[in-house]
Design an enzyme around this catalytic site. Structure first.
Site, PDB file in Angstrom:
ATOM      1  CB  SER A 107      24.735  73.127  20.559  1.00  0.00           C
ATOM      2  OG  SER A 107      24.647  73.579  21.875  1.00  0.00           O
ATOM      3  CB  SER A 156      30.229  63.970  18.622  1.00  0.00           C
ATOM      4  OG  SER A 156      30.871  64.235  19.849  1.00  0.00           O
TER       5      SER A 156
HETATM    6  N1  ATP Z   1      36.880  76.292  14.160  1.00  0.00           N
HETATM    7  C1  ATP Z   1      36.417  75.626  15.198  1.00  0.00           C
HETATM    8  N2  ATP Z   1      35.144  75.783  15.586  1.00  0.00           N
HETATM    9  C2  ATP Z   1      34.665  75.086  16.653  1.00  0.00           C
HETATM   10  N3  ATP Z   1      35.401  74.230  17.388  1.00  0.00           N
HETATM   11  C3  ATP Z   1      36.688  74.047  17.038  1.00  0.00           C
HETATM   12  C4  ATP Z   1      37.239  74.730  15.934  1.00  0.00           C
HETATM   13  N4  ATP Z   1      38.538  74.351  15.809  1.00  0.00           N
HETATM   14  C5  ATP Z   1      38.771  73.488  16.795  1.00  0.00           C
HETATM   15  N5  ATP Z   1      37.681  73.296  17.551  1.00  0.00           N
HETATM   16  C6  ATP Z   1      37.621  72.407  18.707  1.00  0.00           C
HETATM   17  O1  ATP Z   1      36.748  71.356  18.382  1.00  0.00           O
HETATM   18  C7  ATP Z   1      36.084  70.914  19.560  1.00  0.00           C
HETATM   19  C8  ATP Z   1      34.599  71.030  19.330  1.00  0.00           C
HETATM   20  O2  ATP Z   1      33.957  70.513  20.475  1.00  0.00           O
HETATM   21  P1  ATP Z   1      32.456  70.860  20.850  1.00  0.00           P
HETATM   22  O3  ATP Z   1      32.245  70.301  22.212  1.00  0.00           O
HETATM   23  O4  ATP Z   1      32.158  72.279  20.607  1.00  0.00           O
HETATM   24  O5  ATP Z   1      31.693  69.990  19.755  1.00  0.00           O
HETATM   25  P2  ATP Z   1      30.148  69.610  19.697  1.00  0.00           P
HETATM   26  O6  ATP Z   1      29.785  69.690  18.269  1.00  0.00           O
HETATM   27  O7  ATP Z   1      29.384  70.416  20.668  1.00  0.00           O
HETATM   28  O8  ATP Z   1      30.180  68.090  20.125  1.00  0.00           O
HETATM   29  P3  ATP Z   1      29.084  67.226  20.947  1.00  0.00           P
HETATM   30  O9  ATP Z   1      28.014  66.887  19.954  1.00  0.00           O
HETATM   31  O10 ATP Z   1      29.842  66.017  21.400  1.00  0.00           O
HETATM   32  O11 ATP Z   1      28.580  68.041  22.089  1.00  0.00           O
HETATM   33  C9  ATP Z   1      36.554  71.801  20.707  1.00  0.00           C
HETATM   34  O12 ATP Z   1      37.596  71.165  21.390  1.00  0.00           O
HETATM   35  C10 ATP Z   1      37.048  73.044  19.965  1.00  0.00           C
HETATM   36  O13 ATP Z   1      38.042  73.726  20.695  1.00  0.00           O
HETATM   37 MG    MG Z   2      28.233  69.961  22.366  1.00  0.00          MG
END
Ligand code: ATP
Ligand code: MG
Length: 236
Positions: free
Chosen positions: A107, A38
């Site tokens: 995702s 996450s």
């Molecule tokens: N290089 C990067 N690539 C992706 N996200 C980044 C990066 N740097 C910072 N972030 C930040 O990290 C966070 C990633 O959150 P995101 O909701 O995309 O994660 P996720 O893997 O989908 O989590 P979840 O499994 O809870 O849905 C966001 O706030 C995003 O702005």
């Molecule tokens: Mg997500």
């Protein structure tokens, strides 16, 4: 929940083969399967990639963990069994999108190797490409990001079975693409994946390839690209 209760059913094939569909729509379908902790950036990268692909004229659609749990999977929690079923359903839905000649972007944390392998096999046995993208960042980084405040709640014991804290995450050993989001920007990640798709001739027939130029404006990259399961039909 995945026990087979459907009996007396017969598959009813259409009149259009997948090859014909791909030719009519000028696009080959496949699934890009994001996995990672996450807050590693799965949704953020998938959103940017979807937009980029659509700008290239390629039909792509996101299946996002939280979004799907508002509807199709609203009856599932976060126990191991429910996570298994969550991923089984998404594997099946992604396969339908890929079969319809679209690019499915999924995702989901999808923490268990066996579940991801099942999703892969579903695709590959039908000749559909499955590209596993490991969206990777160290636990201390994602815990610091914590955009939804979930790590804080998990540390406080308010969320049980939280991946990385109180539930396991089984990292992929050989993902097609491995991106460290603490070392690469979102634009880098989109470029890495787009270049991989082009290199492996995964999605764009020649007619579209000639007009695909916007990725050139993206910045330089630094990530490991491991392999592609290039099974199935190649329309390039
Ligand atoms: N290089 C990067 N690539 C992706 N996200 C980044 C990066 N740097 C910072 N972030 C930040 O990290 C966070 C990633 O959150 P995101 O909701 O995309 O994660 P996720 O893997 O989908 O989590 P979840 O499994 O809870 O849905 C966001 O706030 C995003 O702005
Ligand atoms: Mg997500």
């Amino acid at each position: 929940m995945s026990d087979n209760k459907a009996t007396n059913i017969t598959f009813h094939a259409g009149n259009v083969t997948r090859e014909e569909r791909a030719q009519f729509l000028k696009q080959q379908g496949l699934t890009i399967w994001f996995t990672g902790l996450s807050a590693s950036g799965k949704s953020t990268v998938a959103v940017a990639l979807e937009q980029h692909l659509l700008h290239l004229g390629v039909a792509a659609y996101r299946l996002d963990g939280d979004n799907i749990r508002f509807g199709l999977n609203k009856n599932l929690g976060f126990s191991e069994a429910d996570r298994n079923e969550n991923i089984r359903r998404i594997g099946e839905v992604a396969k339908l999108f890929a079969d319809s000649c679209q690019i499915a972007l999924t995702s989901f944390i999808s923490p268990y190797k066996a579940d991801r392998q099942q999703a892969r096999e579903l695709h590959e046995k039908e000749g559909l490409k499955f590209i596993e993208v490991y969206i990777d960042a160290p636990l201390e980084v994602v815990e610091k990001r914590d955009p939804k405040g979930l790590y804080k709640k998990a540390r406080a014991g308010e969320i049980k079975d939280f991946t990385g804290i109180s539930a396991p995450y089984e990292a992929p050993e050989k993902p097609e693409i491995h991106i460290r989001t603490d070392e690469n920007s979102v634009e880098d990640s989109v470029r890495i994946i787009t270049e991989y798709l082009q290199k492996e001739e995964c999605y764009i027939p020649n007619t579209l390839k000639r007009t695909s130029t916007t990725h050139n404006s993206l910045p330089s990259i630094n990530a490991s690209i491991v392999r592609c399961h290039a099974s199935g039909t190649n329309f390039s």
